[in-house]
Design a protein around this motif. Structure first.
Motif, short mmCIF file in Angstrom:
data_model
loop_
_atom_site.label_atom_id
_atom_site.label_comp_id
_atom_site.label_asym_id
_atom_site.label_seq_id
_atom_site.Cartn_x
_atom_site.Cartn_y
_atom_site.Cartn_z
N HIS A 33 -8.76 5.43 9.00
CA HIS A 33 -9.85 6.38 9.21
C HIS A 33 -10.09 7.21 7.95
N THR A 36 -12.39 5.44 5.68
CA THR A 36 -13.81 5.65 5.96
C THR A 36 -14.29 6.97 5.36
N ASP A 37 -13.43 8.00 5.44
CA ASP A 37 -13.79 9.27 4.83
C ASP A 37 -13.90 9.14 3.32
N ASN A 74 -17.48 -1.81 2.09
CA ASN A 74 -16.49 -0.97 2.78
C ASN A 74 -16.55 -1.19 4.29
N ALA A 75 -17.76 -1.29 4.84
CA ALA A 75 -17.90 -1.47 6.28
C ALA A 75 -17.27 -2.78 6.73
N LEU A 78 -13.54 -2.52 6.72
CA LEU A 78 -13.03 -1.71 7.83
C LEU A 78 -12.99 -2.50 9.13
N HIS A 138 -17.38 13.52 8.57
CA HIS A 138 -16.32 12.52 8.45
C HIS A 138 -14.96 13.19 8.38
N ILE A 176 -12.54 4.58 13.69
CA ILE A 176 -12.84 3.76 12.51
C ILE A 176 -14.02 2.83 12.80
N SER A 179 -17.38 4.66 12.77
CA SER A 179 -17.81 4.98 11.42
C SER A 179 -18.22 3.72 10.65
N ALA A 180 -17.43 2.64 10.84
CA ALA A 180 -17.73 1.39 10.14
C ALA A 180 -19.06 0.81 10.60
N LEU A 183 -21.89 2.82 9.10
CA LEU A 183 -21.99 2.51 7.67
C LEU A 183 -22.62 1.14 7.45
#
Length: 289
Positions: A33, A36-37, A74-75, A78, A138, A176, A179-180, A183
């Motif tokens: 997590h 992600t931040d 990044n997504a 994750l 985030h 996670i 957020s993913a 994103l």
């Protein structure tokens, strides 16, 4: 923003090491997590940094799409991480592992302090800026992850019930995943040059026709984002007889800028037979991004 990224990314590495040494899957999930931040902070900083970098003859829009590409990568990463955490959680529920609560608790508490420090650092910036607002949200989410890891360490220390660790890791994975997904969706929407979600493309034509004198019709309207927060538009317009294009075009650009936040627009005037095309917008080919 850069200070927040350095603190968050640095402690993420420490949390991975702490999770491996203590045997805590919840710490590793919380590190995910924090990744992600870190991505959110890095992308926000990249937006500020590359936004000031000049364009050249090979990159006429500059380097603004780099942050979008980084967000997409990044997504995807994750999603892979969440899959591994869920698989490992199932294995640990079936065959519990020993967990060292002392190191786990120490790392989780330190993570909480780091997140508080990052949040306070962000509050020193322009808190009304969309990038700083997003990054702050985030970090607040990661505070929950640190609290969950602390709770897991205390429960295991008091009761010896180790299944709480993989259970909480699954809950953290949900954070996670959320957020993913956001994103991935936002970066993909920009990469395929889709219309920004905060702009009602259908309303642009009627709004222009109401406010711009001398405008007869609009065709081939396209609206997309160069990068997050930087929207562009192109369109063909037709004019009423005897309308002055030197007045109509600036008026169209003004409405786009004031009502829709579109600062970059390219407008072509059709002086052919379509000059009597009706207002509001006409789109025979349905070409709307």
């Amino acid at each position: 923003m850069l200070i927040g990224f350095v603190l968050t990314f640095g402690f993420m590495i420490a949390e991975v090491v702490g999770g491996l040494l203590s045997g805590s899957l919840a710490l590793i999930a919380d590190a995910g997590h924090m990744l992600t931040d870190s991505a959110a902070l890095a992308l926000a900083w990249a937006g500020f940094h590359f936004g000031r970098k000049a364009s050249d003859d090979k990159r006429t829009f500059g380097y603004l799409r780099l942050e979008v590409l980084a967000g997409f990568i990044n997504a995807v990463t994750l999603f892979v991480l969440v899959g591994w955490i869920l698989w490992e959680a199932v294995q640990r529920l079936m065959s519990p592992h020993e967990i060292l609560t002392g190191p786990m608790l120490a790392v989780a508490v330190l993570g909480l302090l780091v997140n508080v420090g990052v949040f306070l650092a962000l509050q020193r910036g322009d808190t009304d800026h969309v990038n700083i607002k997003g990054a702050s949200l985030h970090v607040l989410g990661d505070l929950l992850g640190s609290i969950a890891a602390i709770a897991a360490a205390i429960i295991i220390w008091l009761t010896g019930w180790t299944p709480i660790d993989p259970i909480l890791s699954v809950l953290l994975s949900a954070l996670i995943l959320r957020s993913a997904w956001m994103l991935l969706k936002n970066s993909l929407q920009i990469l395929i040059e889709g219309a920004p979600p905060d702009i009602d493309v259908e309303s642009i034509g009627p709004a222009l026709c109401r406010q711009v004198e001398g405008l007869a019709g609009i065709e081939h309207l396209h609206v997309w984002s160069i990068t997050s927060g930087k929207t562009a538009a192109t369109m063909d317009i037709t004019l009423v007889p005897d309308a002055d294009p030197r007045l109509v075009v600036p008026a169209v650009k003004q409405v786009l800028r004031d009502d829709y936040g579109i600062a970059h627009s390219t407008i072509e005037i059709d002086f052919g037979d379509a000059a009597t095309a009706p207002c509001p917008i006409t789109r025979p080919d349905a070409e709307v991004a």
